[in-house]
Design an enzyme around this catalytic site. Structure first.
Site, mmCIF file in Angstrom:
data_model
loop_
_atom_site.group_PDB
_atom_site.id
_atom_site.type_symbol
_atom_site.label_atom_id
_atom_site.label_comp_id
_atom_site.label_asym_id
_atom_site.label_seq_id
_atom_site.Cartn_x
_atom_site.Cartn_y
_atom_site.Cartn_z
ATOM 1 N N THR A 199 -25.685 15.180 11.001
ATOM 2 C CA THR A 199 -25.766 16.213 11.684
ATOM 3 C C THR A 199 -25.270 17.195 12.109
ATOM 4 O OG1 THR A 199 -27.675 14.189 12.912
ATOM 5 C CG2 THR A 199 -27.225 16.641 14.321
ATOM 6 N N CYS A 252 -26.175 10.016 19.978
ATOM 7 C CA CYS A 252 -26.550 11.649 19.361
ATOM 8 C C CYS A 252 -27.319 12.242 20.499
ATOM 9 C CB CYS A 252 -27.682 11.370 18.526
ATOM 10 S SG CYS A 252 -26.996 10.492 16.895
ATOM 11 N N HIS A 255 -39.332 6.439 29.275
ATOM 12 C CA HIS A 255 -38.484 5.500 30.229
ATOM 13 C C HIS A 255 -37.865 5.720 31.773
ATOM 14 C CE1 HIS A 255 -40.803 2.251 28.238
ATOM 15 N NE2 HIS A 255 -40.529 2.970 27.108
ATOM 16 N N PHE A 279 -33.293 10.338 10.690
ATOM 17 C CA PHE A 279 -33.804 10.287 11.988
ATOM 18 C C PHE A 279 -33.368 8.418 12.873
ATOM 19 C CE2 PHE A 279 -35.479 14.158 10.200
ATOM 20 C CZ PHE A 279 -35.215 14.961 11.218
ATOM 21 N N GLY A 287 -28.016 8.350 26.770
ATOM 22 C CA GLY A 287 -26.424 8.214 26.179
ATOM 23 C C GLY A 287 -26.297 8.027 24.591
ATOM 24 N N LYS A 297 -23.842 14.894 22.327
ATOM 25 C CA LYS A 297 -23.361 15.413 21.614
ATOM 26 C C LYS A 297 -24.663 16.614 20.887
ATOM 27 C CE LYS A 297 -23.269 12.962 16.960
ATOM 28 N NZ LYS A 297 -23.852 14.570 16.473
HETATM 29 N N1 NAD Z 1 -25.229 6.458 14.993
HETATM 30 C C1 NAD Z 1 -26.832 7.960 14.614
HETATM 31 O O1 NAD Z 1 -27.951 6.384 15.601
HETATM 32 C C2 NAD Z 1 -27.484 9.008 14.182
HETATM 33 C C3 NAD Z 1 -28.781 9.007 13.624
HETATM 34 C C4 NAD Z 1 -28.754 10.042 13.104
HETATM 35 C C5 NAD Z 1 -27.708 11.295 12.208
HETATM 36 N N2 NAD Z 1 -27.148 10.041 12.826
HETATM 37 C C6 NAD Z 1 -25.224 11.240 12.441
HETATM 38 O O2 NAD Z 1 -24.325 11.298 11.019
HETATM 39 C C7 NAD Z 1 -23.595 11.801 11.179
HETATM 40 C C8 NAD Z 1 -22.649 10.462 11.336
HETATM 41 O O3 NAD Z 1 -22.970 9.380 12.330
HETATM 42 P P1 NAD Z 1 -22.371 7.613 12.561
HETATM 43 O O4 NAD Z 1 -22.899 7.366 13.859
HETATM 44 O O5 NAD Z 1 -22.886 7.188 10.879
HETATM 45 O O6 NAD Z 1 -20.892 8.122 12.301
HETATM 46 P P2 NAD Z 1 -19.332 7.328 12.189
HETATM 47 O O7 NAD Z 1 -18.512 7.747 13.779
HETATM 48 O O8 NAD Z 1 -20.394 5.361 13.375
HETATM 49 O O9 NAD Z 1 -18.844 6.384 10.584
HETATM 50 C C9 NAD Z 1 -18.921 7.869 10.342
HETATM 51 C C10 NAD Z 1 -17.511 6.962 8.889
HETATM 52 O O10 NAD Z 1 -16.835 8.383 8.157
HETATM 53 C C11 NAD Z 1 -16.205 7.815 7.653
HETATM 54 N N3 NAD Z 1 -14.717 9.355 7.910
HETATM 55 C C12 NAD Z 1 -15.062 10.297 7.981
HETATM 56 N N4 NAD Z 1 -14.356 11.360 7.308
HETATM 57 C C13 NAD Z 1 -14.565 10.787 6.529
HETATM 58 C C14 NAD Z 1 -13.855 11.022 4.445
HETATM 59 N N5 NAD Z 1 -13.224 12.323 4.927
HETATM 60 N N6 NAD Z 1 -13.929 10.342 3.557
HETATM 61 C C15 NAD Z 1 -14.772 9.164 4.388
HETATM 62 N N7 NAD Z 1 -15.233 8.390 4.948
HETATM 63 C C16 NAD Z 1 -14.777 9.205 6.051
HETATM 64 C C17 NAD Z 1 -15.913 7.599 9.508
HETATM 65 O O11 NAD Z 1 -13.856 6.998 8.951
HETATM 66 C C18 NAD Z 1 -16.256 6.824 9.432
HETATM 67 O O12 NAD Z 1 -16.709 5.040 9.434
HETATM 68 C C19 NAD Z 1 -22.925 12.537 11.937
HETATM 69 O O13 NAD Z 1 -23.693 13.474 12.237
HETATM 70 C C20 NAD Z 1 -24.734 11.599 13.542
HETATM 71 O O14 NAD Z 1 -24.879 12.322 14.415
HETATM 72 C C21 NAD Z 1 -26.093 9.175 13.773
#
Ligand code: NAD
Length: 439
Positions: free
Chosen positions: A122, A262, A253, A151, A259, A265
């Site tokens: 994101t 997503c 709900h 999503f 929290g 932030k």
């Molecule tokens: N978690 C969710 O439910 C969700 C849903 C939709 C979108 N997003 C978005 O997706 C993105 C990732 O979220 P997440 O929850 O998967 O994060 P996360 O912290 O679980 O995973 C991110 C990973 O990226 C790795 N990383 C960082 N820099 C790196 C690099 N240069 N090379 C290789 N690996 C690297 C980290 O070590 C980590 O394992 C965010 O922007 C988040 O907003 C998350």
């Protein structure tokens, strides 16, 4: 298609495994060697239903590999997805793009013309333009940059990825659009709507979606407060409005505030984008405030139920993860609640079915119980914070017998008051008429 996924977290690992399951060849990269070593040994770094089996099946078919070696992963790929974290930046609340830009600079060294770089993280409006500028600075030509926001919801991530409400692709050129359509072809054979937009529009769509869902949650939480003051039931109000197709039943709900990794932030980053653009977003700004206040207020709610003081009391807490079916503790409402209780001199005995390891890293001074009954044992009050399924069918007689104070504070409205009272408990829900102390 051959795909590299940079970042193997909640989004990267699920997306990578699902793309592999569609039949593509996917290499997931992460700079965290422990994560990659674990995955290569079949150990999942996160708890997500169905993930282990999906990963195993695709590894066995040679469609899914894991490495820390980015150049090797990117070699010969048609598309490189960036799924690294974009946490809140310290100081100003905007999205911190350090990991994204670091990944792009590493990529730049090995990019071949014709490859499509896709942001799945994101990222704020205009990030695609910044990525293009970095690639240009590094002398890379002939590479497309697209946006494909994700999503999926943790806890239902695989089903969400495979049966999405929609796929959003922000592309500035035909080649990027074609590559992404080919990658997602198995999904639109299943009739998943695909929305092709400009890159900036796709980037903003993700923030608008999360902000709107956050608004819905804060709205019903405020209605819940009103229900408590005027002796109405928020569950029925939510059902009464949710059955209206224009409103819909989801995200209505009442509870302890949102929290997770997503909403908190992303709402802040949207506000920062709006500030930078000189456009006020009053609804989202108020939503953030309402939610922050709500999370902070939960300690008072527990204190009120205990007659005003938690000092010297023992509180059982059920559920620590920010929602059920995940071990993710990021911005979980349990954190300010537990810290608040401890700061005010309470003892906390907590149980979560899977998040204990993650919780131990962010909560100190908590006693971790082996199950719900142990958490309740000798406590003056039991607080349900996360609505795990296993908390929906507790033996309330046994809970009542274990508790010292006979108080059930149900921040997720899992139980009916009559059911709890039948077991001899005093019941506090959220927005379900006047709380017992005021009756
Ligand atoms: N978690 C969710 O439910 C969700 C849903 C939709 C979108 N997003 C978005 O997706 C993105 C990732 O979220 P997440 O929850 O998967 O994060 P996360 O912290 O679980 O995973 C991110 C990973 O990226 C790795 N990383 C960082 N820099 C790196 C690099 N240069 N090379 C290789 N690996 C690297 C980290 O070590 C980590 O394992 C965010 O922007 C988040 O907003 C998350």
């Amino acid at each position: 298609m051959r795909i590299a996924m940079i970042g193997t977290g909640y989004v990267g690992l699920v997306s990578g495994a699902c793309f592999a399951d569609f039949g593509h060849r996917v290499c997931c990269v992460d700079k965290d060697a422990r994560k990659i070593d674990g995955l290569n040994a079949g150990v999942m770094p996160i708890w997500e239903p169905g993930l282990e089996a999906l990963v195993k099946a695709n590894v066995e078919r040679d469609r899914l590999t894991f490495t820390t070696d980015l150049p090797a992963a990117v070699e010969g790929t048609e598309a490189v997805f960036i799924a690294v974290g974009t946490p809140t930046r310290r100081g100003d609340g905007h999205a911190d793009l350090t990991f994204v830009f670091e990944a792009v600079r590493e990529l730049a060294k090995v990019m071949k013309p014709g490859t499509v770089v896709v942001t799945k993280s994101t990222v704020p409006v205009g990030t695609g333009d910044q990525i293009e500028a970095i690639l240009k600075e590094e002398g890379v030509t002939g590479v497309s940059v697209a946006s494909n926001p994700e999503f999926l919801r943790e806890g239902a991530a695989i089903a969400d990825f495979k049966h999405p409400d929609r796929i959003v692709v922000g592309a500035q050129d035909r080649h990027a659009e074609d590559v992404l359509k080919e990658i997602y072809r198995p999904l639109f054979l299943n009739r998943a709507p695909i929305l092709i937009t400009g890159r900036r529009t796709a980037e903003l769509t993700k923030y608008a979606a999360n902000a709107f869902l956050a608004v819905k949650i804060s709205f019903i939480n405020e209605i819940a407060n009103l229900c408590e003051a005027v002796d109405a039931d928020v569950q029925d109000v939510a059902r009464g409005i949710g059955l209206d197709n224009r409103i819909g039943p989801k995200f209505l709900h009442a509870g302890p505030g949102y929290g997770g990794s997503c909403f908190p932030k992303d709402t802040l980053a949207l506000l920062k984008t709006a500030d930078n653009a000189g456009v006020d977003q009053r609804i989202v700004r108020t939503t953030v405030q309402v939610n922050d206040d709500r999370k902070a207020e939960m300690v008072d709610r527990v204190a009120r139920a205990l007659g005003g003081e938690v000092k010297g009391k023992r509180i059982g807490v059920l559920g620590l993860a920010f929602k059920p079916n995940t071990d993710d503790m990021r911005e979980a409402p349990s954190i300010p609640l537990v810290h608040g209780l401890l700061e005010r001199g309470a003892t906390v005995s907590a149980f979560d079915p899977v998040a204990r390891n993650q919780a131990e890293q962010v909560l100190s001074g908590v006693e971790f119980a082996a199950d719900a009954y142990e958490a309740a044992n000798g406590a003056d009050a039991l607080v349900i914070v996360t609505e795990w399924d296993e908390f929906r069918a507790l033996d309330l007689d046994r809970i009542a017998a274990s508790l010292n104070g006979k108080l059930l504070i149900d921040l997720r409205n899992v139980y009916d008051r009559s059911e709890a009272e039948g077991a001899g408990l005093t019941y506090y829900g959220v927005g379900r008429g006047r709380p017992p102390a005021l009756q």
